[in-house]
Design an enzyme around this catalytic site. Structure first.
Site, PDB file in Angstrom:
ATOM      1  CG  ASP A   1      -0.401  -0.559   2.628  1.00 52.34           C
ATOM      2  OD1 ASP A   1       0.540  -0.215   2.681  1.00 52.34           O
ATOM      3  OD2 ASP A   1      -1.176   0.289   3.369  1.00 52.34           O
TER       4      ASP A   1
ATOM      5  CG  ASP B   1       2.260   1.942   7.722  1.00 55.91           C
ATOM      6  OD1 ASP B   1       2.036   3.282   7.373  1.00 55.91           O
ATOM      7  OD2 ASP B   1       1.976   0.565   7.083  1.00 55.91           O
TER       8      ASP B   1
END
Length: 303
Positions: free
Chosen positions: A65, A206
């Site tokens: 992604d 993240d």
């Protein structure tokens, strides 16, 4: 002046109103892209920008992604008549990952230069961007990036005149060059004041909250930070998957004393994002929800 545009704010999978992760910076005619998730080239066009001026692409890590849009994006850059080299920055394995993705984009009219990050922290300058890459805490090797635009001190006219320097030498000194005049050498520090406050944007997705992120983001004009989850019952999942909640991102922004926070990289399962913002703003009042195409033009502070 530094332009910042969030191109994609979705995490894991694209949604009808959110492309996958990507962010554009523009300074002095040169573009810098952080991450290149699926749909980045479409998001760029929707925001009214061209891929041609983008000279640097920084990748945080190699989950799909964040990189799946790269082959198509490089092709679009080539189709927009770019011939100048493009520098791609990323963690170890960079060249292998990019060349693997380029199997479907083998012919490009420009050279790709690779800057593979080797240390927990690295500082480098490219096209006027002063970049600080710092390792964060995800389930694969992952980096955040702080982008600084420094600002020189004021030129001291009175000092230059007292030194007897002709006006024609002022500009070279202002640009950081050493000059010679009537047998003497003059350096910029002799006529320039102390450096003034520049511009700083920190971008991180993240990760769990880390000391490295807080320290890297210190004093940023803008922190763009992941908020994968906001629901009260998702903290355990955030810890398991090495992500952050809205509230943890707000605490990072508060601890780093940033001017503003944009949340991004939202879980596809989350709905009703706005209803969580009151609790977020109780922690950090200058927090805002990221949206695809969200844009800000940062300028140096007036003095």
């Amino acid at each position: 002046m530094l332009d910042v545009c969030l191109l994609g704010t979705a995490g894991m999978m694209p949604l009808p109103n959110r492309w996958l992760t990507s962010c554009l910076f523009r300074f002095n005619g040169e573009g810098l892209l952080i991450d290149c998730g699926e749909g980045t080239q479409v998001a760029l066009r929707e925001a009214g920008f061209s891929p041609n001026p983008i000279s640097v692409i920084c990748l945080t890590h190699y989950h799909a992604d964040h990189v799946s849009g790269l082959p198509g994006f490089l092709l679009s850059m080539g189709n927009s008549d770019r011939t100048e080299p493009v520098t791609i920055v990323g963690p170890k394995g960079l060249e292998r990952v990019v060349n693997s993705l380029r199997v479907i984009a083998p012919e490009l009219p420009f050279e790709i230069k690779f800057h593979e990050l080797q240390q927990d922290e690295e500082y480098f300058e490219i096209f006027g961007y002063h970049i600080h890459a710092f390792k964060v805490n995800h389930n694969v090797l992952c980096y955040g990036y702080s982008v600084d635009i420094p600002r020189k001190g004021r030129f001291d006219v009175e000092t230059a005149q007292a030194l007897g320097l002709p006006v024609k030498l002022w500009n070279p000194l202002q640009k950081g060059n050493t000059v010679e005049f009537e047998g003497k050498t003059y350096t910029p520090d002799m006529v320039m004041g102390a450096a003034r406050k520049g511009l700083k944007v920190t971008y991180c997705t993240d990760t769990r909250p880390t000391k490295s992120l807080v320290e890297a983001a210190k004093g940023s004009d803008l922190l763009i930070c992941e908020g994968m989850y906001a629901e009260e019952d998702k903290l355990v999942k955030a810890k398991q998957n090495k992500h952050m909640t809205f509230y943890e991102a707000a605490k990072v922004a508060k601890d780093a004393d940033v001017n503003e926070l944009w949340l991004t990289h939202f879980s596809p399962s989350m709905t009703g994002h706005k209803r969580y913002m009151k609790a977020v703003c109780d922690i950090f009042p200058q927090a805002k929800l990221g949206e695809d195409g969200k844009f800000v033009e940062l300028d140096f502070a007036e003095e």
